[in-house]
Scaffold this motif. Structure first.
Motif, PDB file in Angstrom:
ATOM      1  N   LEU A  38     -12.592   7.056  -8.149  1.00 54.18           N
ATOM      2  CA  LEU A  38     -13.918   7.431  -8.946  1.00 54.18           C
ATOM      3  C   LEU A  38     -15.359   6.502  -8.298  1.00 54.18           C
ATOM      4  CD1 LEU A  38     -15.878   9.769 -10.476  1.00 54.18           C
ATOM      5  CD2 LEU A  38     -15.608   8.684 -12.562  1.00 54.18           C
ATOM      6  N   LEU A  39     -15.098   5.476  -8.398  1.00 53.04           N
ATOM      7  CA  LEU A  39     -15.831   4.497  -8.027  1.00 53.04           C
ATOM      8  C   LEU A  39     -15.846   3.822  -6.695  1.00 53.04           C
ATOM      9  CD1 LEU A  39     -17.772   1.840  -9.017  1.00 53.04           C
ATOM     10  CD2 LEU A  39     -15.551  -0.052  -9.056  1.00 53.04           C
ATOM     11  N   LEU A  42     -17.797   6.875  -5.216  1.00 58.68           N
ATOM     12  CA  LEU A  42     -19.294   6.406  -6.022  1.00 58.68           C
ATOM     13  C   LEU A  42     -20.290   6.074  -4.362  1.00 58.68           C
ATOM     14  CD1 LEU A  42     -19.520   6.765  -9.671  1.00 58.68           C
ATOM     15  CD2 LEU A  42     -20.680   7.927  -7.844  1.00 58.68           C
ATOM     16  N   LEU A  43     -18.637   4.901  -4.177  1.00 61.10           N
ATOM     17  CA  LEU A  43     -19.407   3.450  -3.355  1.00 61.10           C
ATOM     18  C   LEU A  43     -19.006   4.160  -1.745  1.00 61.10           C
ATOM     19  CD1 LEU A  43     -18.251   0.361  -4.892  1.00 61.10           C
ATOM     20  CD2 LEU A  43     -20.592   1.382  -4.732  1.00 61.10           C
ATOM     21  N   VAL A  44     -18.086   4.504  -1.358  1.00 55.28           N
ATOM     22  CA  VAL A  44     -17.499   4.603   0.130  1.00 55.28           C
ATOM     23  C   VAL A  44     -18.137   6.239   0.645  1.00 55.28           C
ATOM     24  CG1 VAL A  44     -15.645   4.985   1.507  1.00 55.28           C
ATOM     25  CG2 VAL A  44     -15.647   3.411   0.050  1.00 55.28           C
ATOM     26  N   LEU A  45     -17.773   7.501   0.020  1.00 54.07           N
ATOM     27  CA  LEU A  45     -17.862   9.016   0.288  1.00 54.07           C
ATOM     28  C   LEU A  45     -19.112   8.457   1.013  1.00 54.07           C
ATOM     29  CD1 LEU A  45     -16.410  11.243  -1.737  1.00 54.07           C
ATOM     30  CD2 LEU A  45     -15.568   9.853   0.403  1.00 54.07           C
ATOM     31  N   PRO A  46     -20.284   8.322   0.432  1.00 54.53           N
ATOM     32  CA  PRO A  46     -21.875   8.171   1.047  1.00 54.53           C
ATOM     33  C   PRO A  46     -21.720   8.090   2.218  1.00 54.53           C
ATOM     34  CG  PRO A  46     -22.642   7.488  -0.872  1.00 54.53           C
ATOM     35  CD  PRO A  46     -20.620   7.481  -0.881  1.00 54.53           C
ATOM     36  N   LEU A  70      -5.895   9.900   2.190  1.00 51.65           N
ATOM     37  CA  LEU A  70      -4.504   8.708   2.259  1.00 51.65           C
ATOM     38  C   LEU A  70      -4.923   7.411   1.952  1.00 51.65           C
ATOM     39  CD1 LEU A  70      -3.260   9.942   5.489  1.00 51.65           C
ATOM     40  CD2 LEU A  70      -1.838  10.390   3.393  1.00 51.65           C
ATOM     41  N   GLY A  71      -6.084   6.949   2.273  1.00 48.32           N
ATOM     42  CA  GLY A  71      -6.433   5.373   1.892  1.00 48.32           C
ATOM     43  C   GLY A  71      -6.766   5.907   0.136  1.00 48.32           C
ATOM     44  N   ASN A  72      -6.903   6.371  -0.258  1.00 48.34           N
ATOM     45  CA  ASN A  72      -6.934   6.067  -2.224  1.00 48.34           C
ATOM     46  C   ASN A  72      -5.946   5.606  -2.501  1.00 48.34           C
ATOM     47  OD1 ASN A  72      -9.561   6.877  -2.411  1.00 48.34           O
ATOM     48  ND2 ASN A  72      -9.187   9.087  -2.070  1.00 48.34           N
ATOM     49  N   PHE A  73      -4.789   6.291  -1.720  1.00 51.97           N
ATOM     50  CA  PHE A  73      -3.371   5.565  -2.351  1.00 51.97           C
ATOM     51  C   PHE A  73      -3.237   4.389  -2.709  1.00 51.97           C
ATOM     52  CE2 PHE A  73      -2.114  10.227  -1.601  1.00 51.97           C
ATOM     53  CZ  PHE A  73      -1.114  10.438  -2.057  1.00 51.97           C
TER      54      PHE A  73
END
Length: 293
Positions: A38-39, A42-46, A70-73
């Motif tokens: 989630l963090l 908030l920081l990367v997705l934009p 994949l990176g979220n793993f």
């Protein structure tokens, strides 16, 4: 069964084998993984959305969305590492196995599986009843390939660390019977592949296949005394199924080609599930031979 090497991984796990630690640890891993994801969102997705304009973050049907999924793993690996330190007083390295052993066995298995992949590609049949469908141009696929390989390695390592590492070792430290530590994590692994919306009537067959896969990787890990071989098998399998020829239903944003049929196509997919089962068994046997060499 020759599971004596499993003791290499269980030495530290047996120092704090209480089941409540494992149960609390699983909950903390999930919560920490979710919180870090989630963090990151908030920081990367934009930034991702600003660069790409759009990203399929749920289906992974484009390169940006698949890369994020994949990176979220990576956060799962971090979560397991933190829980190991806090609840079990051990390091992530002790979960994976001795470094030299991990790297040596990983390469032994990768090497023999690359030969096996080449043999399968050369032998008939040369299509899946219909031609595969182009997804990315070869140039774009090749440009993305180094990052794609790293992301797949992160994803498979996270799953092996969680299922064949944390869960398997936690149960094996408390129960000597392989029926417990081999079967239970594999059932959870299989249920993690339950996708009724994408797979339709094939959903439970895919769960059964993933459960069997988990059991074979659990067996391989216990025979190897490290997670290296299981990570290697998982890596080669997912490189093929996510980066070379992927399902048109989902998780195909980094693939060169797509299957000519969707996951919910019962008539087309079920014969190939049997082929996948045969390939899985041959792959498992090949990996066992590799670590004995």
């Amino acid at each position: 069964m020759r599971y004596h090497p499993h003791e290499i991984l269980l030495q530290d796990a047996r120092k704090m084998p209480e089941l409540w630690r494992l149960a609390v640890g699983v909950v903390l891993v999930i919560v920490t993984w979710f919180a870090l994801g989630l963090l990151s969102d908030l920081l990367v997705l934009p930034a991702v959305l600003a660069l790409t304009g759009d990203a399929d973050l749920f289906g992974g049907n484009d390169a940006a969305g698949m890369a994020v999924l994949l990176g979220n793993f990576l956060y799962a690996i971090i979560a397991v590492g933190l829980v190991l330190q806090m609840l079990h007083g051990r390091s992530l390295g002790s979960l994976v196995g001795p470094r030299d052993r991990v790297l040596r066995q990983w390469w032994q298995v990768v090497r023999i599986l690359l030969v096996l992949v080449c043999v399968v590609v050369v032998l008939p049949p040369y299509d899946m009843g219909e031609p595969v469908v182009a997804q990315l141009t070869f140039g774009r696929w090749l440009l993305l390939l180094p990052l794609s390989l790293v992301l797949v390695l992160i994803q498979v390592s996270a799953e092996e660390i969680l299922f064949r590492g944390y869960l398997q070792q936690g149960l094996a430290a408390r129960f000597r019977s392989p029926l417990v530590w081999l079967l239970l994590p594999s059932l959870l692994f299989g249920m993690g592949h339950y996708m009724p919306q994408e797979a339709g009537d094939n959903a439970w067959l895919i769960v059964a296949s993933a459960t069997l896969y988990g059991m074979l990787m659990a067996d391989l890990t216990a025979r190897a005394g490290s997670l290296g071989p299981a990570i290697a098998v998982h890596f080669i399998n997912n490189v093929w199924s996510l980066l070379v020829v992927a399902s048109p239903s989902s998780l195909n944003g980094l693939a060169l080609y797509l299957h000519p049929f969707a996951m919910d196509d019962v008539a087309a997919l079920r014969p190939w599930l049997l082929v996948d089962l045969m390939v899985l068994l041959v792959t498992w046997l090949a990996a066992r031979v590799a670590i004995r060499a």
